[in-house]
Design an enzyme around this catalytic site. Structure first.
Site, PDB file in Angstrom:
ATOM      1  N   LYS A 200       0.590  -1.072   0.406  1.00 28.58           N
ATOM      2  CA  LYS A 200       0.263   0.122  -0.008  1.00 28.58           C
ATOM      3  C   LYS A 200       0.709   1.631  -0.314  1.00 28.58           C
ATOM      4  O   LYS A 200       2.088   1.345   0.830  1.00 28.58           O
ATOM      5  CB  LYS A 200      -1.167  -0.281   1.180  1.00 28.58           C
ATOM      6  CG  LYS A 200      -2.455   1.008   1.525  1.00 28.58           C
ATOM      7  CD  LYS A 200      -2.958   1.137   0.203  1.00 28.58           C
ATOM      8  CE  LYS A 200      -3.585   2.878   0.447  1.00 28.58           C
ATOM      9  NZ  LYS A 200      -3.777   2.452  -1.264  1.00 28.58           N
ATOM     10  N   GLY A 201       0.669   2.099  -0.258  1.00 33.34           N
ATOM     11  CA  GLY A 201       1.261   3.496  -0.996  1.00 33.34           C
ATOM     12  C   GLY A 201       1.343   4.089   0.441  1.00 33.34           C
ATOM     13  O   GLY A 201       0.359   4.298   1.266  1.00 33.34           O
TER      14      GLY A 201
ATOM     15  N   ALA B  44     -12.199   5.159  -3.701  1.00 31.03           N
ATOM     16  CA  ALA B  44     -11.302   6.598  -3.185  1.00 31.03           C
ATOM     17  C   ALA B  44     -10.589   6.147  -1.209  1.00 31.03           C
ATOM     18  O   ALA B  44     -11.575   7.219  -0.332  1.00 31.03           O
ATOM     19  CB  ALA B  44     -12.512   7.488  -3.068  1.00 31.03           C
TER      20      ALA B  44
ATOM     21  N   THR C  73      -7.375  -5.366  -8.645  1.00 32.46           N
ATOM     22  CA  THR C  73      -8.557  -5.308  -8.406  1.00 32.46           C
ATOM     23  C   THR C  73      -8.953  -7.300  -8.597  1.00 32.46           C
ATOM     24  O   THR C  73      -9.790  -7.366  -8.152  1.00 32.46           O
ATOM     25  CB  THR C  73      -9.694  -4.911  -9.646  1.00 32.46           C
ATOM     26  OG1 THR C  73      -9.252  -3.326  -8.673  1.00 32.46           O
ATOM     27  CG2 THR C  73     -10.667  -4.995  -8.794  1.00 32.46           C
TER      28      THR C  73
ATOM     29  N   CYS D 123      -2.204   9.207  -8.274  1.00 32.35           N
ATOM     30  CA  CYS D 123      -3.231   8.245  -7.477  1.00 32.35           C
ATOM     31  C   CYS D 123      -4.039   9.890  -7.084  1.00 32.35           C
ATOM     32  O   CYS D 123      -4.059  10.947  -6.472  1.00 32.35           O
ATOM     33  CB  CYS D 123      -3.009   8.707  -5.476  1.00 32.35           C
ATOM     34  SG  CYS D 123      -4.405   7.942  -4.672  1.00 32.35           S
TER      35      CYS D 123
ATOM     36  N   GLY E  68      -6.886  -4.173 -14.908  1.00 33.27           N
ATOM     37  CA  GLY E  68      -7.911  -5.323 -14.813  1.00 33.27           C
ATOM     38  C   GLY E  68      -7.311  -6.138 -15.652  1.00 33.27           C
ATOM     39  O   GLY E  68      -8.143  -7.422 -16.070  1.00 33.27           O
TER      40      GLY E  68
HETATM   41  C1  LIG Z   1      -8.450  -0.249  -3.682  1.00 31.99           C
HETATM   42  C2  LIG Z   1      -7.567  -0.060  -4.343  1.00 31.99           C
HETATM   43  C3  LIG Z   1      -6.592   1.150  -3.946  1.00 31.99           C
HETATM   44  C4  LIG Z   1      -5.562   1.341  -4.853  1.00 31.99           C
HETATM   45  N1  LIG Z   1      -4.089   2.142  -3.970  1.00 31.99           N
HETATM   46  C5  LIG Z   1      -3.071   2.024  -4.475  1.00 31.99           C
HETATM   47  C6  LIG Z   1      -2.183   2.932  -3.684  1.00 31.99           C
HETATM   48  O1  LIG Z   1      -1.315   3.137  -2.893  1.00 31.99           O
HETATM   49  N2  LIG Z   1      -0.637   3.483  -4.990  1.00 31.99           N
HETATM   50  C7  LIG Z   1      -0.805   2.827  -5.722  1.00 31.99           C
HETATM   51  O2  LIG Z   1      -0.170   3.890  -6.687  1.00 31.99           O
HETATM   52  N3  LIG Z   1      -1.928   2.775  -6.476  1.00 31.99           N
HETATM   53  C8  LIG Z   1      -3.116   2.061  -6.079  1.00 31.99           C
HETATM   54  N4  LIG Z   1      -4.148   1.648  -6.540  1.00 31.99           N
HETATM   55  C9  LIG Z   1      -3.998   1.294  -7.401  1.00 31.99           C
HETATM   56  C10 LIG Z   1      -3.608   0.252  -8.136  1.00 31.99           C
HETATM   57  O3  LIG Z   1      -2.163  -0.199  -8.079  1.00 31.99           O
HETATM   58  C11 LIG Z   1      -3.367  -0.725 -10.016  1.00 31.99           C
HETATM   59  O4  LIG Z   1      -2.988   0.505 -10.675  1.00 31.99           O
HETATM   60  C12 LIG Z   1      -4.504   0.123 -10.100  1.00 31.99           C
HETATM   61  O5  LIG Z   1      -6.138  -0.825  -9.764  1.00 31.99           O
HETATM   62  C13 LIG Z   1      -4.925  -0.655 -11.967  1.00 31.99           C
HETATM   63  O6  LIG Z   1      -4.935  -2.281 -11.809  1.00 31.99           O
HETATM   64  P1  LIG Z   1      -5.986  -3.242 -11.715  1.00 31.99           P
HETATM   65  O7  LIG Z   1      -6.968  -3.245 -12.774  1.00 31.99           O
HETATM   66  O8  LIG Z   1      -5.769  -4.445 -11.529  1.00 31.99           O
HETATM   67  O9  LIG Z   1      -6.671  -3.317 -10.426  1.00 31.99           O
HETATM   68  C14 LIG Z   1      -5.397   1.120  -5.835  1.00 31.99           C
HETATM   69  C15 LIG Z   1      -5.835   0.742  -5.883  1.00 31.99           C
HETATM   70  C16 LIG Z   1      -7.294  -0.215  -5.716  1.00 31.99           C
HETATM   71  C17 LIG Z   1      -8.210  -0.977  -6.706  1.00 31.99           C
END
Ligand SMILES: Cc1cc2nc3c(=O)[nH]c(=O)nc-3n(C[C@H](O)[C@H](O)[C@H](O)COP(=O)(O)O)c2cc1C
Ligand SMILES: Cc1cc2nc3c(=O)[nH]c(=O)nc-3n(C[C@H](O)[C@H](O)[C@H](O)COP(=O)(O)OP(=O)(O)OC[C@H]3O[C@@H](n4cnc5c(N)ncnc54)[C@H](O)[C@@H]3O)c2cc1C
Ligand SMILES: Cc1cc2nc3c(=O)[nH]c(=O)nc-3n(C[C@H](O)[C@H](O)[C@H](O)COP(=O)(O)OP(=O)(O)OC[C@H]3O[C@@H](n4cnc5c(N)ncnc54)[C@H](O)[C@@H]3O)c2cc1C
Ligand SMILES: Cc1cc2nc3c(=O)[nH]c(=O)nc-3n(C[C@H](O)[C@H](O)[C@H](O)COP(=O)(O)O)c2cc1C
Ligand code: FES
Ligand code: FES
Lengths: 292, 305, 305, 292
Positions: B47-48, B72, B268, B132, B246
Site C-alpha cells: 500500500k502507498g 476512494a 482488483t 493517485c 484489469g
Molecule cells: C482499493 C485500491 C487501492 C489502491 N491504492 C493504491 C495506492 O496506494 N498506490 C498506488 O500506486 N496505486 C493504488 N491503486 C491502484 C492499483 O495499484 C492499480 O494500479 C490499479 O488498481 C489498476 O490495476 P487493476 O485494474 O488490476 O486493479 C489502488 C487500487 C485499488 C483498487
C-alpha cells in the site's frame, strides 16, 4: 479460505419479501462463528465484478452445512437467486470477527428488519442452559415479519418480542422502543440528561449497571437503529456489540475499502476494516457521524 | 514437459517470475497469506506510504461499476515510521521481494520517503506513485505534468540506490511525454496504469456514492485503456514496463506482455479470485510452452512486429 | 397516474424528451425502424459526416472488451454531398429531430460542412465532433487542445444558424478547459463523452485485434468516467449538457441527469437492446413519478446539492 | 426483429468437438431464409456485452422452430452452452441477405469445417426435385466430421463427398481438391494460365462455361477456403456465393463494424456490411486481400 460449496437449497421464503434461504454444503461450517460472513462470487462473468458479503445465519457442523438468508437487493443477489441446488458457489470465508459468546447472564438480541439473520446464528450458538436469551425484533409490518423469520424464531423456541411500524404485529413502533422498555423493566436505564451525545466514548456512561446486572446486548440492523441501540446501552451501562455493514471489495482486509471510523480508548480517530476488524464492533467505539 | 524460464529482468530488478500484485490491493501481503505461499509471487507491492500516517477518506470508499470498481481510499496508511518499525519486519518474513509504493504531497516528501527506505532489506524497489487520484493535495498533479513528474523522479533518485519504478496515471491526454519525463528523471522502470478518475451517483439518495465524490476506476473495464498505454510507452521509451489495469486471467497477462510489458501486476482481480496471480503464472508458462517459447521474456512487445 | 413533463430544453434546442441516440451507433436511423416508431426518440444523431466520402478503416473494426467494446470504424461515411442528396430526404420521413455529427480535418472542413447544412429541414442541430480517436489526420487533436477546440467551434458558428453541440473527448487530462473553450467558441450545448482510446491484442495471432490497431472504447465500462466528466463540466460551465457513455438502462440515465446532463444519449446499448431508448424514456418518467417530480428537468444536477 | 424464443433443445453433439445443436421455438422460423443468421444475447449481464451471430441451419415453419449449430469458441458460446430447455433467449433476426435459391440446374455446396451449418438450411430449402444438389465438405479428420454433421447429411439424403486433412475419412486433402475434381469432371475448369490473380472482377473469366452448364456454387468456411473456391469458380465461369464472417456489434447495419471490402462493377472499392449486405456475397466482388 476459498471454498467451492454445493448448493443444497436456494429457496424463496415468501413472495412479497423477496427473501431467500440458501443452504450450502462444504467446509465453511467447520469454522464459522456467529457474526461472521461469507463473501460470495455471484455469476460466472466479469459483471457483476465483486463478491457479495452475506452473514452466516446457521451453522450445522455435523452436516457440514451453513444457512444464509438474503434479500434480493440488486443485480448480484438477483443472480444469486437463480442458482439451483446441485450447482456450486465460490465462497471466501468465513470472514471477520463475530459476536462475543456470553457464557452466563443474559443476552438481549436486537434486530432491525433483515438484521435478524446473523442473530439466528448467535441464538443457535449460545448455551441457553446457561444464558438467558431474548430477541427484540422490529420490522415494517406483519407480512414482512412473517416472511422473514417469525417461523424460524418460533422453531428456535427463543423468547422474543416484536414491534412493527404499522402496528400490524406486536407493539406498534420501533425495536428501540422495545429495548427501552426492556431496559426500563430491568431498572438499568439512566433517564436521559438532555445533555446530548453519549456516543463515541465510555465517558457518558454514568454507571456500569448493565454490566453489573450481567447482561449484554448484540444488535444488527440499519445504522440509525444501531446508533439508537448503542445510545440506550450506554445509558444503561450495558456492553453492546453491533454488526456493521459497509460496501466491500476484498473482504480480507487488504483494500481498506470497507472502513468505519472508531475512536480508540485514547480518543484518537482510527479507520477500522468492517470485513476483518468487524463486522461486529463494540458499539461504544463506533463514531456514528462520519464526516471526513 | 519443457521447462519455461520465467525469470524476468526489469533493468536493475530481477524477479523469479513476471507476476506481481498491485499497490493498495494487497495490503501488506499478510492478508493473502491464507490462500497460498506468497513467495511464489514475482513481487508484492505494498500500500502507498506517506511521510505521516493518514486516516484516508470517509466511507463509502468503494462502488461497483460494470466490470470494474471505484475506490476512494485516499491513501490510508500508517505513515513511513510505523511502516518501517511495524510492517517491514513482518514483510521480511514473507520471503518475497517487496516493492514499496511511495506517495508524497511535495518534492521533499518524496525525497524523505526515498531516503528512509533501507537498501538492505526485502525491499527490492520503490514504486513512485505520482498518480493517485484520490487525494486533493497533490499526487495526481505530479502525474499529469511532465516537468513535475521528472522532478519527483529526480529527487527520489538522489535519495536512494534502490531501483525506481515510476507509476503513471492514465488520466492524461498523452502518456508518452510523461513516460519520457520519468525516464529523464531517472526512473529504471515504468509501471502503468493507475486508476482512471470516475464517479457514481446513488439513485436513492441522489448523491455521489463515494464519500470522496470521485474515485479511481480499476478492474477489467479499464483493460483496453491500459493495454493501449503499455503499447504506446513501449514504442516510445526504452525502459522496461510493468503492465497493470484489469488483469484477471493469464490471457490478459499475455496481452499486456505482447503489448510491451516485461512484467504484469494483478490488482482488483485479487478481490474476486485470490488465486488469480498463481493461475496467471501457470497460464503464462503453458502459453509459452504451446507457442514454442523458452523464456516468458520472448513475449515482450511481440505485437509491435 | 400523474403525467410527467418530459420536454427538454437545451439552450436553443427544445426536444420532446431527453433521450437521444448517439452518432455512429444509429446509422441514419432507418436501420432501427423495424424496432419501433422512431419519432418517439428525443432526437437521432446520425453518423459523422465529412466533406468527402470515406471508406473508413480496414476490418476488423470491432472488438469486445469487459462490459464494453472497441470500434475503429474510421468515419466511414458517404460524404456531405451524398448525405444531403440521398440520406437527408429519407431522414425527413422519420419525423424526428435529426442532429448531424460533423467531422473535419481542418478548420475549413468544419466551416464548409456547417455552411452546407440547411437550416430549414429536419436538422435540429449540428454536433461538432472534435473527438474522434479513429482517424490519424486530426479529429482528436482538435479535441485535446483548448485553443483549437475553440477555433473549430468559432468557425462552425460563423457558418450556420443551427444550434451547435460540441462533442468532447474524454482522452484529456482535464475536461474543464476544453468545455470552457468550446463555450467561448460559441457552442450552445456540450455533449460528452466520445470514446476512450483503447486496444486489444489477439492471443492467437499475437497482433492487435483491430485493423487500425487502436480504437474507441464505449459501452457500460466507460460509464463511471463519463458520469465524472458530466459532473465536472456541469460544475464549471453553464451550458446544457448531453450526457453519454455506457448508458444501457434508465438507472444509468438518471445517474447522468443527477450529475448534470439535461439530456442523455444511447449508443452502444442499442446494439444489445434496440429497445433501450424506449425503456429509458419510460423509466425516467416512472422515476420522476415515484420521487414526486413533475418535470424530468428537475433531476438535472441534483447530485451537486 | 426482436424475439424472445424458447429453448427446445440445447445439446452437445459430441464430446470431442464441443459442438451444440440449439433448437428454438418462436417466430423467427416464419421468415428465416438459408444463409441468414440470428444475433443472440448470451447471458443476462453486461459481460459479455455484445450479441453473438449464429447462422440459421434449419427452419421448421410448421413447428415454428429453427435449428442452430454452434461451436464453443469462447466465453459467449460457453455461456450459451449452459442454457437449458424451457429457458428463453433474446434473438435479433433473422438478419442478412441469404443464399440465392436456384430453381433448376445444379447446386454445388462447398463447406469447410463448421461452415457446413448454414448450408444445411440451404439443402433443406432447395427443391431437390428440380435442382440437383451435391455437398462437398472438408474437415480435419473423421472424428470431427462424424461429430459435426455426417449424420445430419446422411439423414438429408443429399449426395455428398468428404475430404479430411489426415485422410481418416473420404479423400485425403482439402475440400477445394474435391471441388477441382468436380469441376474437372464437368469439363468446365479452365487450366490455370499461371498469370495469377483472377479475383476481384469478372475480367479474368474466359468463358461463361459454368453458368451455361447451369450450375452454381454456394460456399461457407474459413476465408482462405472461400477465396480458393472463388478462384476455382472464376476459372470455371460458375456463379459463386460465399458466406463471410466478420466480428459484429449491432447486426442491423447501423454501426459499420462488420464490413468487408468489395469492388463494385465500375472498379471502385466499397465497404459493405457483412450483417446486412451479406453475410452472403457474390464471391467475385469480394476483395480478398484487405489492406487499408
Ligand atoms: C482499493 C485500491 C487501492 C489502491 N491504492 C493504491 C495506492 O496506494 N498506490 C498506488 O500506486 N496505486 C493504488 N491503486 C491502484 C492499483 O495499484 C492499480 O494500479 C490499479 O488498481 C489498476 O490495476 P487493476 O485494474 O488490476 O486493479 C489502488 C487500487 C485499488 C483498487
Ligand atoms: C458484513 C455484511 C453482511 C451482510 N449480510 C447480509 C445478509 O445476511 N443478508 C442480506 O440479505 N444481505 C446482507 N448484507 C448486504 C448484502 O451484502 C447486499 O445487499 C448485497 O451485497 C447487495 O448486492 P446486489 O448486487 O444485490 O445489490 P447492488 O445492486 O450492488 O446494490 C443494491 C443496494 O444494496 C446496497 N449495497 C450494495 N453493497 C452493499 C454492502 N456491501 N453492504 C450493504 N449494502 C450494500 C447498495 O447501496 C444498493 O442500494 C450484508 C452486508 C455486509 C457488509
Ligand atoms: C454471420 C455469422 C454467422 C455465424 N454462424 C455461426 C454458426 O452457425 N455456428 C458457429 O459455431 N459459429 C458461427 N459464427 C461464429 C460465431 O459468431 C463466433 O464463434 C462467436 O461469436 C464467438 O463468440 P465467443 O464469445 O464464444 O468467442 P469470443 O471469446 O468472442 O472469441 C473466440 C474466438 O472467436 C472469434 N470470433 C469472435 N467473434 C466472431 C465473429 N463475429 N465471427 C467470427 N469469429 C469470431 C474470435 O476471433 C476469437 O478467436 C458466425 C459468425 C458470423 C459473423
Ligand atoms: C461503432 C461506433 C461508431 C461511432 N462513431 C461516431 C461518430 O461518427 N461520431 C461521433 O461523434 N461519435 C461516434 N461514436 C461515439 C458515440 O457517439 C458515443 O459518444 C460513445 O460510443 C459513447 O457512448 P456509448 O458508450 O453509449 O456508446 C461512435 C461509437 C461507436 C460505438
Ligand atoms: S473489503 Fe477490503 S478491507 Fe474490507
Ligand atoms: S454489425 Fe453493425 S453494421 Fe454490421
Amino acid at each position: 479460505m476459498l471454498h467451492q460449496e454445493i448448493v443444497v437449497e436456494n429457496q424463496r421464503l415468501a413472495r412479497e419479501a423477496d427473501i431467500y434461504r440458501l443452504v450450502l454444503k462444504g467446509t465453511v461450517a467447520d469454522t464459522a462463528q456467529p457474526g461472521q460472513f461469507v463473501h460470495i462470487k455471484v455469476g460466472s462473468t466479469l459483471d457483476p465484478l465483486l463478491r457479495r458479503p452475506i452473514s452466516v445465519a446457521g451453522i450445522n457442523r455435523p452436516n457440514g452445512e451453513i444457512t444464509l438468508f438474503y434479500r434480493v437487493a440488486g443485480r448480484g443477489t438477483r443472480l444469486l437467486a437463480g442458482v439451483r441446488p446441485g450447482e456450486s458457489l465460490s465462497l471466501l470465508g468465513p470472514v471477520g470477527k463475530g459476536f462475543t459468546l456470553p457464557t452466563a447472564g443474559e443476552l438481549l438480541l436486537v434486530a432491525g428488519g433483515i438484521g435478524i439473520f446473523p442473530l439466528f446464528a448467535l441464538v443457535e450458538a449460545v448455551d441457553r442452559s446457561q444464558v438467558k436469551v431474548k430477541m427484540l425484533w422490529g420490522g415494517a409490518n406483519r407480512d414482512f415479519l412473517e416472511a422473514v423469520g417469525r417461523e424460524t424464531l418460533f422453531q428456535m423456541g427463543v423468547d422474543y418480542a416484536v414491534a412493527s411500524l404499522d402496528g400490524s404485529m406486536g407493539q406498534p413502533g420501533l425495536v428501540t422502543d422495545l429495548l427501552a422498555s426492556e431496559l426500563n423493566k430491568k431498572g438499568v436505564l439512566v433517564p436521559e440528561t438532555g445533555e446530548g451525545n453519549l456516543l463515541g466514548s465510555d465517558a457518558g456512561c454514568p454507571e456500569d449497571w448493565g454490566r453489573k446486572a450481567g447482561f449484554s446486548v448484540a444488535a444488527c440492523g440499519p445504522r440509525g437503529m444501531l446508533r439508537a441501540v448503542t445510545e440506550l446501552c450506554i445509558q444503561a451501562g450495558a456492553p453492546v456489540e453491533v454488526s456493521l455493514e459497509e460496501r466491500m471489495a476484498c473482504g480480507v482486509g487488504a483494500c481498506l475499502g470497507c472502513v468505519c471510523t472508531v475512536r480508540t480508548t485514547d480518543g484518537a480517530l482510527e479507520r477500522k476494516r468492517v470485513c476483518q476488524d468487524g463486522p461486529v464492533f463494540d458499539g461504544r467505539e463506533v463514531v456514528w457521524d462520519e464526516k471526513d | 514437459m519443457k521447462k519455461i524460464d520465467l525469470t524476468t529482468r526489469l533493468g536493475p530488478l530481477e524477479l523469479k517470475n513476471p507476476v506481481l500484485t498491485s499497490s493498495g490491493t494487497y495490503g501488506f501481503g499478510e492478508e493473502y497469506r491464507a490462500f497460498f505461499e506468497l513467495s511464489r509471487l514475482g513481487a508484492i507491492t505494498v500500500k502507498g506510504i506517506t511521510p505521516l500516517p493518514r486516516l484516508g477518506n470517509p466511507p463509502p470508499r468503494v462502488a461497483e461499476t460494470p466490470a470494474g470498481m471505484l475506490n476512494a481510499v485516499g491513501l490510508q496508511n500508517p505513515g513511513v515510521e510505523a511502516f518501517l518499525t511495524t510492517y517491514l519486519p513482518r514483510l521480511e518474513k514473507l520471503n518475497t521481494p517487496i516493492i514499496v509504493n511511495i506517495s508524497g504531497f511535495s518534492l521533499d516528501d518524496y525525497g524523505l520517503l526515498a531516503s528512509m527506505m533501507p537498501d538492505h532489506s526485502c525491499i527490492a524497489a520503490l514504486e513512485v506513485n505520482i498518480s493517485c487520484p484520490n487525494i486533493k493535495e497533490g499526487g495526481l498533479a505530479f502525474g499529469t505534468d511532465p516537468k513535475s513528474a521528472e522532478q519527483v523522479l529526480a529527487v527520489t533518485r538522489k535519495n536512494t540506490k534502490l531501483p525506481l519504478i515510476a507509476k503513471l496515471s492514465p488520466n492524461v491526454t498523452d502518456i508518452v511525454p510523461l513516460a519520457k519525463a520519468v525516464a529523464n528523471g531517472g526512473a529504471d522502470i515504468i509501471s502503468l496504469i493507475n486508476t482512471l478518475l470516475g464517479m457514481r451517483i446513488d439513485l436513492d439518495t441522489g448523491r455521489p456514492v463515494l464519500g470522496n465524490i470521485m474515485g479511481g476506476l480499476s478492474g477489467p473495464a479499464v483493460l483496453p485503456v491500459a493495454v493501449r498505454m503499455v503499447y504506446q510507452v513501449y514504442k516510445a521509451v526504452s525502459l522496461p514496463i510493468i503492465g497493470m489495469g484489469g488483469i484477471s486471467c493469464w490471457q490478459d497477462a499475455v496481452e499486456f506482455m505482447l503489448a510491451g510489458a516485461s512484467a504484469i501486476s494483478v490488482g482488483t482481480a485479487n478481490f474476486i479470485n485470490p488465486l488469480a496471480p498463481l493461475e496467471i503464472i501457470s497460464g503464462l508458462e503453458e502459453y509459452c510452452r504451446r507457442k514454442g517459447y523458452n523464456r516468458v521474456g520472448e513475449l515482450v512487445g511481440l505485437a509491435h512486429r
